[in-house]
Motif scaffolding. Structure first.
Motif: not given
Length: 265
Positions: A72-78
């Motif tokens: 659910t946090l994949a989009g925040l890795r950048p």
């Protein structure tokens, strides 16, 4: 004690999420007190910031996944990868917890107990003559897990309210000199439980040298003595006095004269 001293999010071109959130563009925070409270309206970036920070700091999560592996946090890795963290003392103690992680954790405790009871009943049915000691040895791993849960959170978590469960979980997991990232912990707490939580925070910060970054909408938590309150409604992000927090002003005005607000709904 201040373990994490500075957090920098370099300026980046483009308005894509999450870099397009105004409060996070070129963010440069110096953390000078053990407790930092993040305040602001929904969408201001509080949760996004904490979630990315949890990934960047490689925090342990109370949820089912470590933040760096949480789908659910994949989009925040950048965003997490871009963060520059400066430590006074790098700590591996502490955890990251969102409100939904707490409820998921409680359900996981229940599931482990149910699974143990189911397995024990199956073994008793299949081996009615087996001695109790032999059965305990065969169930050893699961039994050990259930006993650990009972020691830390009580024999019957269902007998406690969500607020009581939250306080028990939080106290059981506190470690000295830890870093704790908490997203809206007040969700599970009544006003009375929020006062109890404030007491725990104050003791942990003063006596256990813990550091906390907390996103909250609660005027009660915002009143924690000595805490830095950062408003993400302001760009650049700035520290604000308790009396100037919009949530505090609105709550006070509503409680003083609720009819003034209700007649316009």
């Amino acid at each position: 004690m201040i373990q994490l001293r500075r957090i920098v999010v370099p300026e980046r071109d483009g308005a894509e999420f999450p870099f397009g959130i105004p409060a996070l563009r070129g963010l440069d925070l110096e953390l000078e007190r053990p407790v930092t409270l993040l305040v602001g309206e929904n969408g201001s970036g509080k949760s996004t910031f904490l979630e990315a920070l949890a990934i960047a700091a490689r925090m342990v999560g109370v949820g089912s996944h470590a933040p760096e592996r949480d789908p659910t946090l994949a989009g925040l890795r950048p965003l997490a990868d871009s963060m520059r963290l400066t430590w006074n003392a790098r700590t591996h103690r502490g955890f990251f917890m969102r409100a939904e992680d707490f409820f998921g954790f409680v359900n996981r405790i229940k599931d482990e107990r149910v699974e143990f009871e189911r397995e024990a009943q199956r073994m008793r049915a299949e081996n009615p003559e087996m001695a109790a000691a032999d059965m305990t040895r065969m169930l050893g791993t699961q039994l050990g897990s259930v006993r650990q849960l009972a020691e830390r959170y009580g024999e019957d978590p269902d007998a406690r309210s969500h607020g009581q469960q939250f306080l028990a979980l939080f106290q059981a997991r506190l470690a000295p000199q830890g870093l704790y990232l908490l997203d809206e912990p007040e969700v599970a707490l009544s006003p009375t439980s929020q006062l109890a939580f404030l007491s725990i925070l104050m003791r942990a910060a003063e006596e256990e040298e813990c550091q906390f970054l907390i996103a909250t909408h609660s005027p009660m938590l915002m009143a924690l003595p000595g805490a830095t309150i950062l408003s993400l409604d302001d760009v650049p992000v700035r520290a604000v006095p308790y009396e100037d927090v919009s949530h505090v002003r609105l709550t006070r005005e509503f409680l003083e004269a609720p009819e003034r607000f209700l007649r316009h709904l």
